[in-house]
Write a protein that holds these residues in place. Structure first.
Motif, PDB file in Angstrom:
ATOM      1  N   ASP A 216     107.495  12.670 114.498  1.00 27.86           N
ATOM      2  CA  ASP A 216     106.129  12.988 114.101  1.00 27.86           C
ATOM      3  C   ASP A 216     105.543  11.910 113.198  1.00 27.86           C
ATOM      4  N   ASP A 217     106.402  11.246 112.426  1.00 27.35           N
ATOM      5  CA  ASP A 217     105.902  10.284 111.449  1.00 27.35           C
ATOM      6  C   ASP A 217     105.029   9.203 112.077  1.00 27.35           C
ATOM      7  N   PRO A 218     105.471   8.553 113.169  1.00 26.81           N
ATOM      8  CA  PRO A 218     104.602   7.546 113.780  1.00 26.81           C
ATOM      9  C   PRO A 218     103.284   8.133 114.288  1.00 26.81           C
ATOM     10  N   LEU A 219     103.309   9.392 114.762  1.00 24.99           N
ATOM     11  CA  LEU A 219     102.077  10.025 115.228  1.00 24.99           C
ATOM     12  C   LEU A 219     101.085  10.162 114.078  1.00 24.99           C
ATOM     13  N   VAL A 220     101.564  10.653 112.954  1.00 18.89           N
ATOM     14  CA  VAL A 220     100.690  10.847 111.797  1.00 18.89           C
ATOM     15  C   VAL A 220     100.203   9.506 111.263  1.00 18.89           C
ATOM     16  N   GLU A 221     101.108   8.519 111.218  1.00 13.57           N
ATOM     17  CA  GLU A 221     100.729   7.195 110.713  1.00 13.57           C
ATOM     18  C   GLU A 221      99.673   6.523 111.588  1.00 13.57           C
ATOM     19  N   ALA A 222      99.662   6.870 112.877  1.00 11.51           N
ATOM     20  CA  ALA A 222      98.701   6.270 113.800  1.00 11.51           C
ATOM     21  C   ALA A 222      97.362   7.008 113.820  1.00 11.51           C
ATOM     22  N   ILE A 231      95.321  16.836 109.105  1.00 10.88           N
ATOM     23  CA  ILE A 231      95.196  17.872 110.135  1.00 10.88           C
ATOM     24  C   ILE A 231      96.435  17.877 111.028  1.00 10.88           C
ATOM     25  N   MET A 232      96.858  16.682 111.447  1.00  8.10           N
ATOM     26  CA  MET A 232      98.013  16.575 112.332  1.00  8.10           C
ATOM     27  C   MET A 232      99.299  17.006 111.639  1.00  8.10           C
ATOM     28  N   GLU A 233      99.441  16.630 110.372  1.00  8.09           N
ATOM     29  CA  GLU A 233     100.642  17.007 109.617  1.00  8.09           C
ATOM     30  C   GLU A 233     100.828  18.514 109.617  1.00  8.09           C
ATOM     31  N   TYR A 234      99.735  19.217 109.361  1.00 15.10           N
ATOM     32  CA  TYR A 234      99.809  20.681 109.345  1.00 15.10           C
ATOM     33  C   TYR A 234     100.180  21.218 110.730  1.00 15.10           C
ATOM     34  N   ALA A 235      99.467  20.752 111.759  1.00 19.94           N
ATOM     35  CA  ALA A 235      99.693  21.278 113.108  1.00 19.94           C
ATOM     36  C   ALA A 235     101.112  21.009 113.588  1.00 19.94           C
ATOM     37  N   LEU A 236     101.598  19.790 113.389  1.00 19.60           N
ATOM     38  CA  LEU A 236     102.939  19.440 113.860  1.00 19.60           C
ATOM     39  C   LEU A 236     104.027  20.210 113.113  1.00 19.60           C
ATOM     40  N   ALA A 237     103.744  20.592 111.869  1.00 19.55           N
ATOM     41  CA  ALA A 237     104.722  21.350 111.091  1.00 19.55           C
ATOM     42  C   ALA A 237     104.908  22.771 111.617  1.00 19.55           C
ATOM     43  N   LYS A 319      99.058  13.569 125.094  1.00 13.87           N
ATOM     44  CA  LYS A 319      99.867  14.629 124.493  1.00 13.87           C
ATOM     45  C   LYS A 319      99.041  15.459 123.515  1.00 13.87           C
ATOM     46  N   MET A 320      99.378  16.733 123.451  1.00 12.42           N
ATOM     47  CA  MET A 320      98.693  17.651 122.547  1.00 12.42           C
ATOM     48  C   MET A 320      99.707  18.601 121.938  1.00 12.42           C
ATOM     49  N   ILE A 321      99.338  19.228 120.842  1.00  8.97           N
ATOM     50  CA  ILE A 321     100.112  20.339 120.319  1.00  8.97           C
ATOM     51  C   ILE A 321      99.365  21.599 120.692  1.00  8.97           C
ATOM     52  N   GLU A 322     100.106  22.598 121.165  1.00  7.94           N
ATOM     53  CA  GLU A 322      99.446  23.820 121.616  1.00  7.94           C
ATOM     54  C   GLU A 322     100.314  25.046 121.374  1.00  7.94           C
ATOM     55  N   ILE A 331     105.350  27.128 119.857  1.00 10.53           N
ATOM     56  CA  ILE A 331     104.379  26.046 119.687  1.00 10.53           C
ATOM     57  C   ILE A 331     105.106  24.718 119.837  1.00 10.53           C
ATOM     58  N   LYS A 332     104.519  23.811 120.601  1.00 11.34           N
ATOM     59  CA  LYS A 332     105.196  22.536 120.857  1.00 11.34           C
ATOM     60  C   LYS A 332     104.195  21.490 121.310  1.00 11.34           C
ATOM     61  N   VAL A 333     104.674  20.234 121.338  1.00 12.53           N
ATOM     62  CA  VAL A 333     103.881  19.127 121.870  1.00 12.53           C
ATOM     63  C   VAL A 333     104.132  19.055 123.366  1.00 12.53           C
TER      64      VAL A 333
END
Length: 365
Positions: A216-222, A231-237, A319-322, A331-333
């Motif tokens: 997840d880290d590279p996703l958030v960093e990008a 927003i992404m940090e919360y959703a991915l968690a 890719k999405m989280i849903e 819940i997953k990517v």
């Protein structure tokens, strides 16, 4: 099965009822008893994205499945997110991986209208055996070899279509339910599951390996901004938590609930429901979407041509989280490009009300 095998369910109550259902081609090789499960160590690992390793094929799988088909089962299973060995087991149980010479396997249809190595009813494929892609309506018709044609007799296309059908009906988490929809008979489900176990080196039907949370880290960093990163940090968690209709956490969410709460975690207010979120954001052309944008689907209750019933949040291109549904697993990517119900993308951060909220947040710093 896709409908192609359903006729045999009706054999127990009479041929007339059976003919109303989809038929399954049965080759003599498929009527033998299922061998005992072979064991061995599992081969899956947890890695990032395309580096995720699939379940290793057993010696039984390698000797029984034609090499080119084994690669297709693995390729499309990984692409869609279903177990390759289950796909292969369906191919074995249906037509012995296309080797059967019964009607409907290599040309034409069987008596119930089923065709191809994975035995799709022509009606569930899209109305005819060969369909240009994209088309207005194509059912499960799929282009697995990128030649622009969905050909029900082409193993690459048929295997991709079967993967999509299993995914839509509960795979990979609820594989028995997905197989029951594929062919509505529990004895069929049992037999396919046993073949799938025999094809896996582990002797099991496992969930496909998931990317390590560290990915997840590279996703958030990008992320395109600090706000989107939050927003992404919360959703991915929230990955791994269950779906709950009307849920807004912290223990479970529905599709729009996780997005609503992810935006709230960044101090932003957007509509709570999918129906409210669709008109709220600024529409974004396909291909221009970026992390934090929303992707909508013509699926779910109350859906319509301009009234999507399902939503996910883009975490990177493709890719999405849903939070998809109760039977779809946690819940997953996931990928969104292969979903034939995709309606469009929006960017809530460009809504005037959100722009005003962002300004107030900046002023408060």
């Amino acid at each position: 099965m896709n409908g192609a095998s359903r006729s045999r369910v009706g054999l127990a109550v009479g041929l007339a009822a059976a003919l109303l259902l989809a038929a399954l081609v049965i080759s003599p090789m498929l009527m033998v008893s299922i061998p005992t499960i072979m064991g061995g160590a599992g081969g899956s690992t947890t890695d990032c994205d395309d580096d995720v390793q699939l379940e290793e094929a057993s010696d039984s799988a390698s000797s029984d499945i034609p090499r080119d088909l084994l690669e297709l089962y693995k390729k499309h299973g990984k692409k869609i997110g279903v177990q390759w060995n289950v796909l292969a087991a369906v191919g074995k149980r249906e037509t012995d991986h296309g080797r059967s010479d019964l009607p409907g396997v290599k040309s034409g249809t069987n008596y119930a209208g089923a065709a191809g190595p994975m035995q799709f009813l022509i009606s569930t494929w899209g109305g005819k055996a060969r369909i240009p892609i994209p088309s207005k309506f194509n059912g499960y018709a799929s282009d697995g070899d990128d030649d622009g044609i969905a050909d029900v007799y082409n193993p690459a296309d048929a295997i991709l279509g079967a993967a999509r059908m299993l995914k839509r009906n509960g795979a990979p988490e609820n594989i028995r339910r997905a197989l029951f929809v594929y062919n509505r008979a529990w004895w069929y489900v049992d037999q396919v599951e046993e073949i799938a176990k025999r094809y896996a080196e582990s002797g099991e039907v496992k969930l496909p390996p998931q990317a390590d949370p560290a990915c997840d880290d590279p996703l958030v960093e990008a992320a395109p901004s600090d706000v989107v990163a939050k927003i992404m940090e919360y959703a991915l968690a929230q990955r791994g938590k269950p779906y709950l209709w009307g849920g807004t956490g912290p223990d479970a969410y529905d599709c729009s609930g996780i997005i609503y709460m992810a935006y709230r975690s960044a101090g932003l207010s957007i509509p709570r429901t999918t129906f409210g979120q669709w008109p709220f954001g600024v529409k974004i052309p396909a291909g221009s979407e970026q992390p934090g944008d929303l992707v909508f689907f013509n699926a779910g209750p109350g859906t319509g041509p301009n009234n999507p019933g399902h939503v996910g949040m883009v975490v990177e291109k493709g890719k999405m989280i849903e939070a998809r549904c109760k039977l779809c697993g946690p819940i997953k990517v996931t990928g969104y490009r292969t979903r034939d119900t995709l309606m469009g993308f929006t960017r809530p951060l460009q809504n005037p009300a959100v722009l005003e909220q962002l300004k107030k947040l900046d002023d408060a710093l």
